[in-house]
Motif scaffolding. Structure first.
Motif: not given
Length: 159
Positions: A115-126
């Protein structure tokens, strides 16, 4: 070199690679955006609250900011396998490339993780589709409520 030796070497070289391939993609694999929305039991706007890094993996803790569909837990955990953060929001999803190809999203799909390897960053909406994380568009950045993807999903849910 005989044909049998060449075939034997080829099998030995290719066999380890096939054992690392994904045997079964994550739910949502190949879904067009309409099917992704329609088939999802849960659709949330989330923000990352913390990340635990361990070796080549990151475990993200995501807080639900808004429930668009379904029932939200307090925290959602998602494991990433080392892909670098991708911040492409397709110009608030106004870029035509996002809309004409079902296999385009902000996250990469590296070998062998199903599957896609999602990554995330603080303060951002997804916009997060936790039931169908095999869909490439299952964790898109939504910077504001005027984002075209966010509006499209809301409209589709409310039909």
């Amino acid at each position: 070199m005989s044909i049998m030796k060449i075939l034997s070497i080829l099998v030995l070289v290719l066999f380890p690679l096939s054992s690392m391939a994904c045997s079964s993609p994550k739910a949502g694999f190949g879904y067009p955006m309409e099917k992704l929305i329609d088939q999802s039991k849960n659709i949330f706007l989330v923000q990352m609250v913390s990340v635990a890094e361990e070796g080549f993996t990151n475990t993200y803790s995501l807080k639900v900011v808004e429930v668009l569909k379904g029932n939200a837990p307090e925290i959602i955990n998602f494991v990433n396998y080392g892909s670098k953060y991708q911040d492409n929001d397709f110009d608030n999803h106004n870029n035509i490339k996002f809309w004409v190809k079902d296999n385009i999203g902000r996250s990469k799909w590296p070998c062998c993780i199903c599957g896609p390897d999602h990554s995330f960053k603080k303060g951002v909406n997804y916009l997060f589709f936790p039931d169908l994380l095999g869909a490439i568009k299952s964790a898109e950045i939504v910077n504001n409520k005027n984002d075209k993807w966010y509006k499209f999903v809301q409209k589709r849910i409310n039909q």
